[in-house]
Structures are given as C-alpha cells and as structure tokens.
Design a protein around this motif. Structure first.
Motif, PDB file in Angstrom:
ATOM      1  N   ALA A  74     104.926 -30.886 -86.279  1.00  0.00           N
ATOM      2  CA  ALA A  74     105.190 -29.150 -85.121  1.00  0.00           C
ATOM      3  C   ALA A  74     106.229 -28.304 -84.906  1.00  0.00           C
ATOM      4  O   ALA A  74     106.106 -28.196 -84.298  1.00  0.00           O
ATOM      5  N   THR A  75     107.142 -29.499 -84.212  1.00  0.00           N
ATOM      6  CA  THR A  75     108.603 -29.667 -83.124  1.00  0.00           C
ATOM      7  C   THR A  75     108.701 -28.332 -83.635  1.00  0.00           C
ATOM      8  O   THR A  75     109.541 -27.211 -82.453  1.00  0.00           O
ATOM      9  N   SER A  76     109.187 -27.893 -84.727  1.00  0.00           N
ATOM     10  CA  SER A  76     110.145 -26.668 -84.596  1.00  0.00           C
ATOM     11  C   SER A  76     110.009 -25.811 -84.857  1.00  0.00           C
ATOM     12  O   SER A  76     109.393 -24.580 -85.233  1.00  0.00           O
ATOM     13  N   HIS A 115     104.049 -18.323 -79.161  1.00  0.00           N
ATOM     14  CA  HIS A 115     104.445 -16.392 -78.975  1.00  0.00           C
ATOM     15  C   HIS A 115     103.381 -16.313 -77.497  1.00  0.00           C
ATOM     16  O   HIS A 115     101.970 -17.332 -77.680  1.00  0.00           O
ATOM     17  N   GLN A 116     103.921 -16.282 -76.176  1.00  0.00           N
ATOM     18  CA  GLN A 116     102.854 -16.274 -75.199  1.00  0.00           C
ATOM     19  C   GLN A 116     103.006 -14.936 -74.544  1.00  0.00           C
ATOM     20  O   GLN A 116     103.780 -14.478 -74.070  1.00  0.00           O
ATOM     21  N   ILE A 117     101.468 -14.588 -73.435  1.00  0.00           N
ATOM     22  CA  ILE A 117     101.539 -13.645 -72.546  1.00  0.00           C
ATOM     23  C   ILE A 117     101.401 -14.159 -71.114  1.00  0.00           C
ATOM     24  O   ILE A 117     100.540 -15.139 -71.553  1.00  0.00           O
ATOM     25  N   PRO A 159     109.855 -23.067 -78.080  1.00  0.00           N
ATOM     26  CA  PRO A 159     109.459 -24.260 -78.491  1.00  0.00           C
ATOM     27  C   PRO A 159     107.902 -24.404 -78.533  1.00  0.00           C
ATOM     28  O   PRO A 159     107.907 -25.045 -77.238  1.00  0.00           O
ATOM     29  N   VAL A 160     107.358 -25.227 -79.738  1.00  0.00           N
ATOM     30  CA  VAL A 160     106.090 -26.087 -79.349  1.00  0.00           C
ATOM     31  C   VAL A 160     106.768 -27.965 -78.877  1.00  0.00           C
ATOM     32  O   VAL A 160     107.552 -27.953 -80.197  1.00  0.00           O
ATOM     33  N   PRO A 161     106.269 -28.012 -77.580  1.00  0.00           N
ATOM     34  CA  PRO A 161     106.863 -29.461 -78.119  1.00  0.00           C
ATOM     35  C   PRO A 161     105.842 -30.978 -79.066  1.00  0.00           C
ATOM     36  O   PRO A 161     105.565 -30.283 -79.951  1.00  0.00           O
ATOM     37  N   ALA A 162     106.950 -31.917 -78.905  1.00  0.00           N
ATOM     38  CA  ALA A 162     107.216 -32.506 -79.590  1.00  0.00           C
ATOM     39  C   ALA A 162     105.208 -33.326 -79.156  1.00  0.00           C
ATOM     40  O   ALA A 162     105.312 -33.058 -77.769  1.00  0.00           O
TER      41      ALA A 162
END
Lengths: 343, 343
Positions: free
Chosen positions: A2-4, A8-10, A31-34
């Motif tokens: 899922a690294t790519s 999206h955050q508030i 980006p979601v980290p590894a």
C-alpha cells in the motif's frame, strides 16, 4: 502493498472558542508509509461523530488527553484491513477502533490496545449499527443504565437526547426491562419517531418550549432514573421531578460544550439531598471487559426486533467540519455517522 | 400539676427573604393546658440550632413540611419530664425530641412518633453532647460518612464546616477509620482547633482567600470523599480535585440558604463524569432505626477519648433570633446550642 496510497486527513489546526469553524481544521494528504512488523493498515469506511469530540478539542485534563494541535482529529470508526504485518489481523477483516478523521489508519502493534482495535462480526449488525447500538454509544447507554442507573421494572426513566445514539439505546433497553420510558428530543419528527418506532411511552419536544408541564404529565409517578446527555436547563428541570432514591446518570452535557461563558451548574442540585438521590458519571471505557457480553445481548435484541436503530449517515470525509456541527444544533436524526469510503 | 405554668414561645411570624430578622418572629406566652391521657409535659433545657432551620422557614415541599406562619418554630432539643399521663415516661426522665423554640413542650401520645420523642441516657454524654455528636448532627455525620461516603482506610476525606456539629463528627470518625481528614473552616482559631484538638491532618481557612492552592497542598493524593455542608464556591473548587470514583456527600449548602438570588449550582459538576464520581444526598431521618447502635458507638469514642466535642452554648430563649444568625455568618464555634433552662 500500500506504499503508493495517499492518506487524506483532517487535523486540529487550532482550539475553538465556542462552536468549531473551518478555521479550526487543516486538511492534509500524505503517503501511507511502508508497514513495519506488527503494523495493520486499515481503509476507513465509517466514522462515528460524537458530542465528546468537542471536549477532546479543548486543552486540559479530562478522561482522555486532548487532541494535540496539528494531530489528526480523533474519531472512532470502522474499517477494513487492507494490509497487515500482524498475525492477528488478516486482509479483509472488519475492525473497530480509533481510526481518526482520515481515509487510512496505520496501527502499530504497540498501539493496538490503546487504540481499542478489535475485529467485529459484520453479520451481527450493519457497519453503522456497529457505531451505534453495538458501538460506543450503545455500550455507554447499556452500562450507564444498567450499572449506574440500576433500573427496576415499573420505574420511570427519562432520557434526554432521546433520538441520539445513546438515547435510543437507553430508552429501548428501559422498555425491554419493563420501565416507563420518556424521551426528551428536539422537534416533532424526532419525538414521533421515538414514540412510534422505538416504543417509548412519551417524548417531550424541548424545542416547543419549557419542558416543565410536559414532564409532569409524562411522568405521573415522578422520575426514578434520569439519563442526562444535555445538562443545562433540562437537567435543572428534571431535578424538580425526581423521586426518592432517584439515580441521575451524567453521560454528557451537550448544551454546555460550546459555551463561551462558564458551564451552568444544576441550580436544583439540592434536590439530591431532599430526595436522597444520586448523580453519578459514566465513562464507557471502564466497562471494556464487559463489551462482548453486552454486544451479544444487544445483537440479540436487534435480531429479534426488540431494538431498532437509526443512523444519520453523511457522505464524504471533507464534510467533517460542517457535519460535526449537526450534533450541536440538534440537526442529526439518529446516530451521526460520516461515511468515508464504500465497504 | 403544671396547669398554672406559662409557656414562653417563639413563633414564625413571616417568611424571611434572605437572612431572618426580628420581624420574622413573634413572642407569645400562654398557659400550659391541663394534661390529657397519654400526654407528656417537658421542661425544655437546651435546643439545637441548625442550618436546616433556615429551610424550614421557607414555603414549599422539602424533606419535611415547612413551619407554618404563626406556629412555634421547630427545633430539636432536650428536656426533662415534669408531668406525665403516659406510662412510658416518668417525671425526671431526660428526653430528646422536637421541642420547638419554647420553654415547655406538651407532647400528646398520638404525636410521640412524629415528634421523635425518646428517652436519653444522660450518663452517656452531657446534654449538649446529646445535641451534638450523640444527636442529629452526629447521626447525620455518622450515616452520611458511613453509608453514603463509604470510607476506606488510606483515602482522603475533606469536610466543610469542619468546626461545626456535623463537620467535627465526620472528620474525627474519618480519622478513627484510618483516613486522611482535611477540614475547611472559617478563621484561624477554628482551623487550629480542628487540627490541634480534633486531630484532623489539616484544615483550610476559607476566610483567608480562595481555597484552591491550600486544597491541593492539603490533599496531595486528591479527594476521595467530600462531605459538603456549604455548597457554593467551595463545592465547585473541591470538584476540581476529586479522584476517580469519589463520593460527594451532599449534607447541606449553608452558603446558599439565605440567597435572594437563585442557588449557585456546581459549575464543575461534569467532574463527576470525568472521574466516574458520585454526588448523593443524605437525610438523617432515614436511618432512625439504626440510631441506637450509632449512638452506642459514638458514646464509646467519647468515653475512650477518641472523639471530642465542642458546643457553643448561648443562654436565653429570647436571644433565639440573633443566636440563629451565628450559623450563617460562621460566628458559632462548635455545635450551636440555645440554653433555655437549667437542668
């Protein structure tokens, strides 16, 4: 892998005074980290919007620490595991926990407990029911009523916020236990629903004026348990109608959360003395060990139709700032849920 | 026979607004009537002056009916039987009960129970102790602490009105039970006495300024039980220092009894939620069945020196209107007693 993926955050940008506005929030994408060993990556599906969130935005000691400035806003929710380096969680598992107002939650092994992460049985109820009667509000209503309220058949229970998540649980549970259940809610539509659909004995529309006379009529034998979600004038009025040895469950005070003036304490608290009555607070986390049995009981009531639930689902994470406000102006009809992604 | 005796009485002439004045009272003298079968005639010796009396002067439902306009003011007290047509009472018996603010009380057989008339063992304590630790204040402190407060050794108790009748009982009892006892009282003399004579661990002088810092210092482990006799700002401040599962015993709210504005409710009551704490009222009459055992226990503590008592005795029934006010300006030092006649 899922690294790519982008998350999206508030985030909480600034502490609000009074009602929160757009200026209190900051939208970020990162980006979601590894994943490291033990990590679980969750795609967030639905988030629970609760009055307590307003308290988490304030500085100062409470039952949990405040959300820090710049942090992703705390929110309970449900998601689906999309990647896992933790043997306890498999891709495709539905989980409940502290997701945060974001599209993806990465929970490290060391945080599982504090996060409250747990698998749910998606067959026991819908995802939104898992945020409602099978979730924190349901557990709050269950243990607040059972342990603090100590209901006895034939007694009269009054609950404010009756059409809300906690209120609907409390009133229906009281009916199942043989109590007279009287709700307090805002507007005719909610009151009608509480009586006609949920089977409460009566519901008082606080928006129609002072509740004093209606409360007297709805509670001819006085009030034995008052489950308070709102505080303010309503709490004060109910205090004038309580019976001897009444129990007042303090669950919330939504009327006071956005005050810019000091909280209004219950002027009629000396009614506790006159009536040898008790006012006691409930924090649901204390009962975590007993959630499974309570969930099983509630799921049974849902299955056999003795309990109904209503959720008010708003679509889109970016509506969060405005959607949250529905709680405070009483616009939500049923448990307020923010839908983040399709299941 | 006592038929030529005159009874000197103080009656409620008008309901007060704020602090009572002379204009609220009427002094009458009337002959003591001849005794009917079952009657007991009592020469009143000492009367108990209590904060609750202020409440009895107000109109409206409470835990007992208000004193009616024109009626002899209600007061508990102790007297000696000087005539009796009731086999249960002999001339010379010392009795406690609702004497009223008068020199003579005639109690018919039909009123014995409602009056609370009971013989006392004058050897178990002095007459003024029978109005203090062995009387209603002592019983209020005993059952308020034991049943509502549920004390555990090692916990911290705070009691307001610490030098008053209820306060001195509560704090000393807490010490006997192995708690840390912290008083709140008005003025250095009272605070010194509470610590030096009664053995409290600390006492905070509320007249020296806001109690917040002193409370923090005196309660390094927080507050597990708060026994509240005063209400108002002090209750609100203690609410900021309570521990999880704290018990707040609502016994009185003397700071609010003479208000001409609405009672100040505890703004910090949501601390009950944060701390899963409880606030509960105590009315001593509920425990009447258990007075004998509690009195025996307290008399034992008096005998073995583990409990001391202090009474503030004012001489003369005609001083009643002014003497009562000592309670509300905090002038009394110890249980306030009005001496009506020599024993």
């Amino acid at each position: 892998m899922a690294t790519s993926l982008m998350n999206h955050q508030i985030r909480l940008a600034a502490r609000p005074t009074g009602l929160p506005t757009r200026a209190n929030w900051q939208v970020t994408d990162e980006p979601v980290p590894a994943l490291a060993d033990g990590d679980v990556l969750i795609k967030v599906l639905v988030l629970s919007l609760d009055p307590a969130m307003r308290g988490w935005m304030n500085e100062g000691k409470s039952y949990i620490p405040p959300v820090g400035i710049g942090e992703v806003m705390r929110a309970g929710g449900i998601g689906v595991v999309i990647d896992s380096k933790n043997p306890a969680y498999q891709v495709g598992d539905h989980v409940t926990g502290t997701m945060g107002v974001q599209t993806h939650a990465l929970v490290p092994a060391s945080e599982m407990r504090r996060n409250g992460l747990a698998k749910i049985d998606a067959k026991a109820g819908s995802l939104t029911q898992w945020l409602n009667v099978l979730g924190m509000p349901g557990m709050t209503g269950y243990f607040g009523l059972m342990d603090v309220g100590q209901p006895k058949a034939g007694e009269t229970l009054v609950v404010s916020g009756a059409a809300g998540a906690v209120g609907q649980t409390v009133g229906q549970l009281a009916k199942i236990l043989g109590l007279r259940a009287v709700g307090i809610a805002g507007g005719k539509a909610k009151c009608d629903w509480v009586v006609d659909e949920l089977g409460f004995d009566a519901c008082i529309d606080y928006k129609a004026g002072p509740i004093k006379d209606a409360l007297r009529q709805a509670c001819p034998n006085g009030v034995d348990i008052y489950f308070d979600n709102v505080g303010g004038e309503i709490l004060d009025t109910v205090l004038t109608r309580i019976n001897r040895k009444a129990r007042i469950v303090i669950c919330g005070a939504i009327s006071q959360y956005n005050n810019t003036t000091p909280v209004k304490g219950p002027s009629n608290y000396m009614s506790l003395l006159v009536n040898r009555a008790r006012m006691e607070g409930i924090v649901v986390f204390d009962y975590a060990d007993r959630y499974p049995q309570a969930i099983a009981e509630m799921a049974g009531y849902l299955r056999d139709g003795r309990m109904k639930s209503k959720e008010d689902v708003v679509d889109g994470i970016d509506t969060f700032p405005e959607t949250l406000l529905k709680l405070f102006n009483g616009e939500n009809f049923g448990k307020l849920v923010l839908k983040v992604a399709d299941a």
